[in-house]
Design a protein around this motif. Structure first.
Motif, PDB file in Angstrom:
ATOM      1  N   ALA A 260      -7.737  12.801  -1.581  1.00  0.00           N
ATOM      2  CA  ALA A 260      -6.588  13.642  -1.232  1.00  0.00           C
ATOM      3  C   ALA A 260      -6.993  14.811  -0.337  1.00  0.00           C
ATOM      4  O   ALA A 260      -6.200  15.273   0.494  1.00  0.00           O
ATOM      5  CB  ALA A 260      -5.918  14.170  -2.497  1.00  0.00           C
ATOM      6  N   MET A 261      -8.229  15.277  -0.483  1.00  0.00           N
ATOM      7  CA  MET A 261      -8.686  16.414   0.307  1.00  0.00           C
ATOM      8  C   MET A 261      -9.003  16.020   1.744  1.00  0.00           C
ATOM      9  O   MET A 261      -9.252  16.885   2.587  1.00  0.00           O
ATOM     10  CB  MET A 261      -9.930  17.027  -0.344  1.00  0.00           C
TER      11      MET A 261
ATOM     12  N   ARG B 287      -6.556  24.894  -5.726  1.00  0.00           N
ATOM     13  CA  ARG B 287      -7.063  24.218  -6.921  1.00  0.00           C
ATOM     14  C   ARG B 287      -8.585  24.099  -6.912  1.00  0.00           C
ATOM     15  O   ARG B 287      -9.185  23.803  -7.946  1.00  0.00           O
ATOM     16  CB  ARG B 287      -6.434  22.829  -7.042  1.00  0.00           C
ATOM     17  N   GLY B 288      -9.226  24.312  -5.765  1.00  0.00           N
ATOM     18  CA  GLY B 288     -10.685  24.267  -5.703  1.00  0.00           C
ATOM     19  C   GLY B 288     -11.272  22.905  -6.002  1.00  0.00           C
ATOM     20  O   GLY B 288     -12.333  22.802  -6.621  1.00  0.00           O
ATOM     21  N   LEU B 289     -10.627  21.849  -5.535  1.00  0.00           N
ATOM     22  CA  LEU B 289     -11.074  20.493  -5.822  1.00  0.00           C
ATOM     23  C   LEU B 289     -12.269  20.103  -4.959  1.00  0.00           C
ATOM     24  O   LEU B 289     -12.538  20.714  -3.922  1.00  0.00           O
ATOM     25  CB  LEU B 289      -9.924  19.511  -5.579  1.00  0.00           C
TER      26      LEU B 289
ATOM     27  N   MET C 262      -2.615   7.492   0.671  1.00  0.00           N
ATOM     28  CA  MET C 262      -2.392   8.929   0.567  1.00  0.00           C
ATOM     29  C   MET C 262      -1.041   9.272  -0.054  1.00  0.00           C
ATOM     30  O   MET C 262      -0.887  10.322  -0.687  1.00  0.00           O
ATOM     31  CB  MET C 262      -2.499   9.582   1.953  1.00  0.00           C
ATOM     32  N   GLN C 263      -0.065   8.396   0.093  1.00  0.00           N
ATOM     33  CA  GLN C 263       1.255   8.691  -0.459  1.00  0.00           C
ATOM     34  C   GLN C 263       1.310   8.516  -1.972  1.00  0.00           C
ATOM     35  O   GLN C 263       2.336   8.799  -2.586  1.00  0.00           O
ATOM     36  CB  GLN C 263       2.317   7.841   0.236  1.00  0.00           C
ATOM     37  N   VAL C 264       0.215   8.075  -2.575  1.00  0.00           N
ATOM     38  CA  VAL C 264       0.164   8.013  -4.036  1.00  0.00           C
ATOM     39  C   VAL C 264       0.057   9.405  -4.653  1.00  0.00           C
ATOM     40  O   VAL C 264       0.382   9.588  -5.830  1.00  0.00           O
ATOM     41  CB  VAL C 264      -1.023   7.150  -4.540  1.00  0.00           C
ATOM     42  N   TYR C 265      -0.365  10.412  -3.888  1.00  0.00           N
ATOM     43  CA  TYR C 265      -0.676  11.722  -4.460  1.00  0.00           C
ATOM     44  C   TYR C 265       0.558  12.613  -4.528  1.00  0.00           C
ATOM     45  O   TYR C 265       1.207  12.868  -3.517  1.00  0.00           O
ATOM     46  CB  TYR C 265      -1.785  12.413  -3.658  1.00  0.00           C
ATOM     47  N   ARG C 266       0.830  13.109  -5.732  1.00  0.00           N
ATOM     48  CA  ARG C 266       2.025  13.931  -5.923  1.00  0.00           C
ATOM     49  C   ARG C 266       1.907  15.268  -5.206  1.00  0.00           C
ATOM     50  O   ARG C 266       2.919  15.888  -4.867  1.00  0.00           O
ATOM     51  CB  ARG C 266       2.310  14.144  -7.410  1.00  0.00           C
ATOM     52  N   ASP C 267       0.690  15.734  -4.970  1.00  0.00           N
ATOM     53  CA  ASP C 267       0.486  17.035  -4.320  1.00  0.00           C
ATOM     54  C   ASP C 267       0.791  17.003  -2.822  1.00  0.00           C
ATOM     55  O   ASP C 267       0.817  18.049  -2.188  1.00  0.00           O
ATOM     56  CB  ASP C 267      -0.976  17.478  -4.499  1.00  0.00           C
ATOM     57  N   LEU C 268       0.958  15.811  -2.247  1.00  0.00           N
ATOM     58  CA  LEU C 268       0.996  15.680  -0.790  1.00  0.00           C
ATOM     59  C   LEU C 268       2.255  14.969  -0.290  1.00  0.00           C
ATOM     60  O   LEU C 268       2.181  14.017   0.463  1.00  0.00           O
ATOM     61  CB  LEU C 268      -0.249  14.911  -0.306  1.00  0.00           C
TER      62      LEU C 268
ATOM     63  N   ASP D 221      -2.473  12.421  -9.504  1.00  0.00           N
ATOM     64  CA  ASP D 221      -2.881  13.799  -9.245  1.00  0.00           C
ATOM     65  C   ASP D 221      -3.974  13.836  -8.183  1.00  0.00           C
ATOM     66  O   ASP D 221      -4.835  12.941  -8.123  1.00  0.00           O
ATOM     67  CB  ASP D 221      -3.397  14.450 -10.528  1.00  0.00           C
ATOM     68  N   ALA D 222      -3.956  14.871  -7.346  1.00  0.00           N
ATOM     69  CA  ALA D 222      -4.935  14.981  -6.259  1.00  0.00           C
ATOM     70  C   ALA D 222      -6.366  15.094  -6.773  1.00  0.00           C
ATOM     71  O   ALA D 222      -7.313  14.820  -6.028  1.00  0.00           O
ATOM     72  CB  ALA D 222      -4.609  16.180  -5.372  1.00  0.00           C
ATOM     73  N   GLY D 223      -6.549  15.485  -8.009  1.00  0.00           N
ATOM     74  CA  GLY D 223      -7.886  15.593  -8.574  1.00  0.00           C
ATOM     75  C   GLY D 223      -8.483  14.266  -8.997  1.00  0.00           C
ATOM     76  O   GLY D 223      -9.644  14.225  -9.430  1.00  0.00           O
TER      77      GLY D 223
END
Length: 309
Positions: free
Chosen positions: A244-245, A236-238, A43-49, A73-75
């Motif tokens: 990431a979600m 972002r509506g992913l 999870m720490q790979v995601y820049r959004d989080l 990116d979380a997407g």
């Protein structure tokens, strides 16, 4: 500073449940040896989080080199295979610099891929993934589990009938490659760190102390802006099936943002989910990676000084 020449073919692996103090141990070791901290957390790979996953702070990252944090990116449906490819590049760079690689995190599959290798499943084309996801939403997980029972009965027997993510993954693989997932598992990629090339510790705090730390940290993350971070992600509506979600706390906080639950209820769900995850981490490492030496967090520094003088 460079690592001692006798350590250039070695690496240090620091695993443990969430909130066990891994980051502080890794940071101190990197400062002492001139090492590089390499993220081994899915999870720490995601820049959004940054906040909700308790990534190292900008101040901590400035003290020693940190790699593979917040670079995805979380997407993106990031996978263990993608992480191994990134980790192989980083490991080569760190060794070329004469530094000590320090892998730290709580994702057992990433550590297993690092030390045992990984199945050689090729990338899944986006149209295949989108098609399976669409069928999942339209027909439900039970229908896809039944389909998997015909196309890959071994995986269907192994998976729980309501495990949406893994059922979808198994169908994606057989649909994209024509081969069931167990076949790919037999034809794996070699480990980046074979036996003898690493020292591995698992930080094992006392359970009640750990759970108290988890509860306190979740509150601190909310105070630091975790809710706002999740709001930006939700906007972002992913696809809710993206990894990431599903980070601990994210689904509950999104429900709060939709008005479906209170902030306090969402926080308690996030805390409970994180405590359950920590319990699973203990079990997973005990059974899957017995080569990790279990130590109390307060004893880790002394143990590492013995291993890495």
């Amino acid at each position: 500073m460079q690592a001692d020449s006798g350590l250039l073919d070695k690496a240090v692996l620091i695993a443990g449940p969430t909130a066990s103090g891994k980051s502080a141990v890794a940071l101190e070791l990197a400062q002492r040896t001139g090492g590089v901290v390499i993220n081994t957390d899915s999870m720490q790979v995601y820049r959004d989080l940054r906040i909700i996953t308790a990534r190292p702070t900008a101040g901590e990252e400035a003290l020693v080199p940190h790699r593979l944090y917040g670079h995805v990116d979380a997407g993106v449906n990031f996978s263990a295979g993608a992480w191994v490819a990134d980790a192989a590049n980083v490991l080569g760079e760190v060794r070329a610099q004469g530094r000590l690689p320090i892998f730290i995190g709580g994702s057992g599959l990433y550590f297993k891929a690092l030390t045992r290798g990984l199945s050689a499943v090729p990338p899944i084309p986006p149209d295949v993934r989108d098609g399976v996801r669409a069928r999942l939403e339209e027909h439900g997980v039970e229908a896809l589990h039944a389909e998997l029972g015909v196309r890959d009965p071994v995986s269907a027997e192994r998976l729980k009938p309501r495990d949406r993510t893994r059922i979808a993954r198994a169908l994606e693989v057989v649909e994209a490659t024509g081969r069931p997932l167990p076949d790919w598992h037999r034809d794996g990629l070699p480990p980046l760190l074979p036996p003898g090339q690493f020292h591995a510790l698992f930080l094992a705090p006392e359970r009640e102390q750990l759970y108290a730390r988890i509860d306190a940290r979740f509150g601190a993350m909310l105070d630091a802006g975790a809710l706002e971070e999740v709001a930006a992600l939700a906007a972002r509506g992913l696809d809710p099936l993206l990894p990431a979600m599903k980070a601990h706390g994210v689904p509950a906080l999104i429900r709060h943002l939709k008005g479906e639950t209170s902030r306090e209820e969402a926080a308690e769900i996030g805390r409970a989910d994180t405590r359950h995850y920590a319990k699973r981490q203990f079990t997973w490492f005990r059974h899957q990676l017995p080569e990790f030496e279990w130590v109390a967090p307060e004893a880790a520094k002394e143990q590492l000084e013995t291993l890495i003088p």
